[in-house]
Design a protein around this motif. Structure first.
Motif, PDB file in Angstrom:
ATOM      1  N   SER A   1     -42.202 -11.232 -33.476  1.00  0.00           N
ATOM      2  CA  SER A   1     -41.044 -11.226 -32.585  1.00  0.00           C
ATOM      3  C   SER A   1     -41.466 -11.337 -31.129  1.00  0.00           C
ATOM      4  O   SER A   1     -42.632 -11.170 -30.780  1.00  0.00           O
ATOM      5  CB  SER A   1     -40.252  -9.930 -32.779  1.00  0.00           C
ATOM      6  OG  SER A   1     -40.950  -8.839 -32.210  1.00  0.00           O
ATOM      7  N   THR A   2     -40.496 -11.593 -30.289  1.00  0.00           N
ATOM      8  CA  THR A   2     -40.750 -11.664 -28.848  1.00  0.00           C
ATOM      9  C   THR A   2     -41.310 -10.337 -28.354  1.00  0.00           C
ATOM     10  O   THR A   2     -42.225 -10.308 -27.539  1.00  0.00           O
ATOM     11  CB  THR A   2     -39.453 -12.010 -28.104  1.00  0.00           C
ATOM     12  OG1 THR A   2     -38.976 -13.254 -28.611  1.00  0.00           O
ATOM     13  CG2 THR A   2     -39.669 -12.107 -26.625  1.00  0.00           C
ATOM     14  N   LYS A   3     -40.769  -9.241 -28.857  1.00  0.00           N
ATOM     15  CA  LYS A   3     -41.254  -7.908 -28.478  1.00  0.00           C
ATOM     16  C   LYS A   3     -42.730  -7.761 -28.852  1.00  0.00           C
ATOM     17  O   LYS A   3     -43.537  -7.332 -28.039  1.00  0.00           O
ATOM     18  CB  LYS A   3     -40.411  -6.836 -29.168  1.00  0.00           C
ATOM     19  CG  LYS A   3     -40.857  -5.424 -28.887  1.00  0.00           C
ATOM     20  CD  LYS A   3     -39.968  -4.423 -29.622  1.00  0.00           C
ATOM     21  CE  LYS A   3     -40.504  -3.018 -29.504  1.00  0.00           C
ATOM     22  NZ  LYS A   3     -39.671  -2.052 -30.241  1.00  0.00           N
ATOM     23  N   ASP A   4     -43.063  -8.136 -30.073  1.00  0.00           N
ATOM     24  CA  ASP A   4     -44.461  -8.039 -30.524  1.00  0.00           C
ATOM     25  C   ASP A   4     -45.380  -8.931 -29.697  1.00  0.00           C
ATOM     26  O   ASP A   4     -46.495  -8.537 -29.352  1.00  0.00           O
ATOM     27  CB  ASP A   4     -44.583  -8.396 -32.004  1.00  0.00           C
ATOM     28  CG  ASP A   4     -43.926  -7.374 -32.920  1.00  0.00           C
ATOM     29  OD1 ASP A   4     -43.755  -6.206 -32.499  1.00  0.00           O
ATOM     30  OD2 ASP A   4     -43.581  -7.743 -34.052  1.00  0.00           O
TER      31      ASP A   4
ATOM     32  N   MET B   1     -43.242   0.901 -25.256  1.00  0.00           N
ATOM     33  CA  MET B   1     -42.747  -0.399 -25.693  1.00  0.00           C
ATOM     34  C   MET B   1     -42.762  -0.501 -27.212  1.00  0.00           C
ATOM     35  O   MET B   1     -41.827  -1.015 -27.816  1.00  0.00           O
ATOM     36  CB  MET B   1     -43.566  -1.537 -25.080  1.00  0.00           C
ATOM     37  CG  MET B   1     -43.254  -1.768 -23.622  1.00  0.00           C
ATOM     38  SD  MET B   1     -43.973  -3.286 -22.941  1.00  0.00           S
ATOM     39  CE  MET B   1     -45.727  -2.981 -23.058  1.00  0.00           C
ATOM     40  N   ARG B   2     -43.834  -0.014 -27.827  1.00  0.00           N
ATOM     41  CA  ARG B   2     -43.925  -0.076 -29.287  1.00  0.00           C
ATOM     42  C   ARG B   2     -42.822   0.747 -29.943  1.00  0.00           C
ATOM     43  O   ARG B   2     -42.311   0.382 -30.988  1.00  0.00           O
ATOM     44  CB  ARG B   2     -45.291   0.425 -29.748  1.00  0.00           C
ATOM     45  CG  ARG B   2     -46.405  -0.546 -29.506  1.00  0.00           C
ATOM     46  CD  ARG B   2     -47.725  -0.041 -30.086  1.00  0.00           C
ATOM     47  NE  ARG B   2     -48.799  -0.941 -29.746  1.00  0.00           N
ATOM     48  CZ  ARG B   2     -49.808  -0.645 -28.933  1.00  0.00           C
ATOM     49  NH1 ARG B   2     -49.893   0.553 -28.377  1.00  0.00           N
ATOM     50  NH2 ARG B   2     -50.748  -1.526 -28.675  1.00  0.00           N
ATOM     51  N   GLU B   3     -42.501   1.891 -29.330  1.00  0.00           N
ATOM     52  CA  GLU B   3     -41.537   2.809 -29.921  1.00  0.00           C
ATOM     53  C   GLU B   3     -40.090   2.494 -29.550  1.00  0.00           C
ATOM     54  O   GLU B   3     -39.175   3.039 -30.160  1.00  0.00           O
ATOM     55  CB  GLU B   3     -41.878   4.239 -29.514  1.00  0.00           C
ATOM     56  CG  GLU B   3     -43.210   4.706 -30.063  1.00  0.00           C
ATOM     57  CD  GLU B   3     -43.637   6.070 -29.550  1.00  0.00           C
ATOM     58  OE1 GLU B   3     -42.974   6.624 -28.643  1.00  0.00           O
ATOM     59  OE2 GLU B   3     -44.646   6.586 -30.059  1.00  0.00           O
ATOM     60  N   ALA B   4     -39.894   1.630 -28.575  1.00  0.00           N
ATOM     61  CA  ALA B   4     -38.540   1.343 -28.097  1.00  0.00           C
ATOM     62  C   ALA B   4     -37.723   0.626 -29.171  1.00  0.00           C
ATOM     63  O   ALA B   4     -38.193  -0.327 -29.790  1.00  0.00           O
ATOM     64  CB  ALA B   4     -38.586   0.490 -26.833  1.00  0.00           C
ATOM     65  N   GLY B   5     -36.525   1.098 -29.349  1.00  0.00           N
ATOM     66  CA  GLY B   5     -35.598   0.415 -30.245  1.00  0.00           C
ATOM     67  C   GLY B   5     -35.075  -0.831 -29.555  1.00  0.00           C
ATOM     68  O   GLY B   5     -35.267  -1.033 -28.351  1.00  0.00           O
ATOM     69  N   GLU B   6     -34.404  -1.653 -30.321  1.00  0.00           N
ATOM     70  CA  GLU B   6     -33.888  -2.903 -29.761  1.00  0.00           C
ATOM     71  C   GLU B   6     -32.931  -2.661 -28.596  1.00  0.00           C
ATOM     72  O   GLU B   6     -32.917  -3.415 -27.637  1.00  0.00           O
ATOM     73  CB  GLU B   6     -33.208  -3.732 -30.846  1.00  0.00           C
ATOM     74  CG  GLU B   6     -34.179  -4.327 -31.857  1.00  0.00           C
ATOM     75  CD  GLU B   6     -35.266  -5.191 -31.223  1.00  0.00           C
ATOM     76  OE1 GLU B   6     -34.952  -6.030 -30.362  1.00  0.00           O
ATOM     77  OE2 GLU B   6     -36.440  -5.019 -31.597  1.00  0.00           O
ATOM     78  N   SER B   7     -32.161  -1.587 -28.657  1.00  0.00           N
ATOM     79  CA  SER B   7     -31.192  -1.327 -27.597  1.00  0.00           C
ATOM     80  C   SER B   7     -31.869  -0.937 -26.285  1.00  0.00           C
ATOM     81  O   SER B   7     -31.342  -1.203 -25.208  1.00  0.00           O
ATOM     82  CB  SER B   7     -30.219  -0.223 -28.016  1.00  0.00           C
ATOM     83  OG  SER B   7     -30.914   0.985 -28.262  1.00  0.00           O
ATOM     84  N   ALA B   8     -33.027  -0.325 -26.346  1.00  0.00           N
ATOM     85  CA  ALA B   8     -33.734   0.121 -25.139  1.00  0.00           C
ATOM     86  C   ALA B   8     -34.834  -0.838 -24.724  1.00  0.00           C
ATOM     87  O   ALA B   8     -35.439  -0.677 -23.667  1.00  0.00           O
ATOM     88  CB  ALA B   8     -34.324   1.508 -25.367  1.00  0.00           C
ATOM     89  N   TRP B   9     -35.102  -1.833 -25.532  1.00  0.00           N
ATOM     90  CA  TRP B   9     -36.235  -2.719 -25.311  1.00  0.00           C
ATOM     91  C   TRP B   9     -36.234  -3.376 -23.933  1.00  0.00           C
ATOM     92  O   TRP B   9     -37.241  -3.362 -23.228  1.00  0.00           O
ATOM     93  CB  TRP B   9     -36.299  -3.769 -26.408  1.00  0.00           C
ATOM     94  CG  TRP B   9     -37.177  -4.938 -26.092  1.00  0.00           C
ATOM     95  CD1 TRP B   9     -36.806  -6.227 -26.004  1.00  0.00           C
ATOM     96  CD2 TRP B   9     -38.575  -4.921 -25.807  1.00  0.00           C
ATOM     97  NE1 TRP B   9     -37.876  -7.018 -25.679  1.00  0.00           N
ATOM     98  CE2 TRP B   9     -38.984  -6.234 -25.552  1.00  0.00           C
ATOM     99  CE3 TRP B   9     -39.531  -3.919 -25.724  1.00  0.00           C
ATOM    100  CZ2 TRP B   9     -40.282  -6.583 -25.232  1.00  0.00           C
ATOM    101  CZ3 TRP B   9     -40.840  -4.262 -25.402  1.00  0.00           C
ATOM    102  CH2 TRP B   9     -41.205  -5.570 -25.171  1.00  0.00           C
ATOM    103  N   GLU B  10     -35.145  -3.945 -23.516  1.00  0.00           N
ATOM    104  CA  GLU B  10     -35.105  -4.661 -22.238  1.00  0.00           C
ATOM    105  C   GLU B  10     -35.360  -3.714 -21.064  1.00  0.00           C
ATOM    106  O   GLU B  10     -36.047  -4.078 -20.110  1.00  0.00           O
ATOM    107  CB  GLU B  10     -33.775  -5.398 -22.055  1.00  0.00           C
ATOM    108  CG  GLU B  10     -33.643  -6.630 -22.931  1.00  0.00           C
ATOM    109  CD  GLU B  10     -34.729  -7.678 -22.684  1.00  0.00           C
ATOM    110  OE1 GLU B  10     -35.140  -7.906 -21.529  1.00  0.00           O
ATOM    111  OE2 GLU B  10     -35.180  -8.286 -23.679  1.00  0.00           O
TER     112      GLU B  10
END
Length: 96
Positions: free
Chosen positions: A2-5, A61-70
Protein backbone atom coordinates in the motif's frame (compact mmCIF):
# COMPACT_ATOMS: atom_id res chain seq x y z
CA UNK A 1 2.19 -2.92 -1.02
CA UNK A 2 0.00 0.00 0.00
CA UNK A 3 0.90 3.66 -0.22
CA UNK A 4 1.24 3.69 3.57
CA UNK A 5 3.66 0.76 3.48
CA UNK A 6 5.65 2.37 0.67
CA UNK A 7 5.89 5.63 2.59
CA UNK A 8 6.97 3.89 5.81
CA UNK A 9 9.63 1.91 3.90
CA UNK A 10 10.92 5.11 2.31
CA UNK A 11 11.10 6.91 5.66
CA UNK A 12 12.79 3.92 7.31
CA UNK A 13 15.41 3.94 4.56
CA UNK A 14 15.96 7.68 5.00
CA UNK A 15 16.23 7.31 8.77
CA UNK A 16 18.80 4.54 8.33
CA UNK A 17 20.78 6.79 6.00
CA UNK A 18 20.73 9.68 8.46
CA UNK A 19 21.68 7.32 11.29
CA UNK A 20 24.73 6.26 9.28
CA UNK A 21 25.62 9.93 8.74
CA UNK A 22 25.38 10.57 12.49
CA UNK A 23 27.61 7.54 13.12
CA UNK A 24 30.15 8.95 10.66
CA UNK A 25 30.03 12.33 12.40
CA UNK A 26 30.57 10.63 15.74
CA UNK A 27 33.63 8.89 14.31
CA UNK A 28 35.06 12.27 13.32
CA UNK A 29 34.69 13.67 16.86
CA UNK A 30 38.36 13.07 17.60
CA UNK A 31 39.36 15.30 14.70
CA UNK A 32 37.60 18.33 16.16
CA UNK A 33 39.67 21.00 17.86
CA UNK A 34 39.77 20.63 21.62
CA UNK A 35 37.90 23.88 22.23
CA UNK A 36 35.06 22.76 19.95
CA UNK A 37 34.65 19.21 21.27
CA UNK A 38 32.05 20.12 23.89
CA UNK A 39 29.84 21.92 21.36
CA UNK A 40 30.31 19.09 18.86
CA UNK A 41 29.24 16.53 21.47
CA UNK A 42 26.19 18.62 22.42
CA UNK A 43 25.10 18.90 18.81
CA UNK A 44 25.60 15.16 18.24
CA UNK A 45 23.44 14.49 21.30
CA UNK A 46 20.73 16.73 19.85
CA UNK A 47 20.91 14.82 16.54
CA UNK A 48 20.53 11.54 18.40
CA UNK A 49 17.39 12.89 20.10
CA UNK A 50 15.97 13.89 16.71
CA UNK A 51 16.83 10.45 15.34
CA UNK A 52 14.95 8.85 18.24
CA UNK A 53 11.98 11.13 17.49
CA UNK A 54 12.12 9.92 13.90
CA UNK A 55 12.13 6.32 15.04
CA UNK A 56 9.10 7.05 17.23
CA UNK A 57 7.33 8.60 14.24
CA UNK A 58 7.95 5.37 12.32
CA UNK A 59 6.25 3.44 15.11
CA UNK A 60 3.32 5.88 15.07
CA UNK A 61 3.00 5.56 11.30
CA UNK A 62 2.99 1.77 11.47
CA UNK A 63 0.33 1.79 14.18
CA UNK A 64 -1.85 4.52 12.67
CA UNK A 65 -5.24 3.43 11.46
CA UNK A 66 -6.49 4.57 8.09
CA UNK A 67 -8.49 7.40 9.66
CA UNK A 68 -5.41 8.87 11.38
CA UNK A 69 -2.90 8.05 8.67
CA UNK A 70 -2.89 11.40 6.86
CA UNK A 71 -2.48 13.36 10.11
CA UNK A 72 0.36 11.13 11.32
CA UNK A 73 1.98 11.39 7.88
CA UNK A 74 1.83 15.21 7.98
CA UNK A 75 3.31 15.32 11.48
CA UNK A 76 6.01 12.88 10.44
CA UNK A 77 6.98 14.96 7.42
CA UNK A 78 7.55 17.96 9.70
CA UNK A 79 9.73 15.84 12.00
CA UNK A 80 11.70 14.46 9.01
CA UNK A 81 12.27 17.95 7.65
CA UNK A 82 13.53 19.19 11.02
CA UNK A 83 15.86 16.21 11.37
CA UNK A 84 17.19 16.61 7.84
CA UNK A 85 17.80 20.33 8.41
CA UNK A 86 19.62 19.60 11.68
CA UNK A 87 21.91 17.02 10.08
CA UNK A 88 22.69 19.30 7.15
CA UNK A 89 23.36 22.29 9.42
CA UNK A 90 25.68 20.20 11.57
CA UNK A 91 27.55 18.91 8.53
CA UNK A 92 27.88 22.40 7.07
CA UNK A 93 29.13 23.82 10.35
CA UNK A 94 31.80 21.17 10.76
CA UNK A 95 32.35 20.61 7.03
CA UNK A 96 31.84 16.87 7.60
Amino acid sequence: MSTKDDYIAKMKSQLDSWSAEIDALEAKANDVREDAKMKYAEQLAALRVKREEGEQKLVEMREAGESAWEQVKAESEKAWAAFKDSVQAFQAHYKA
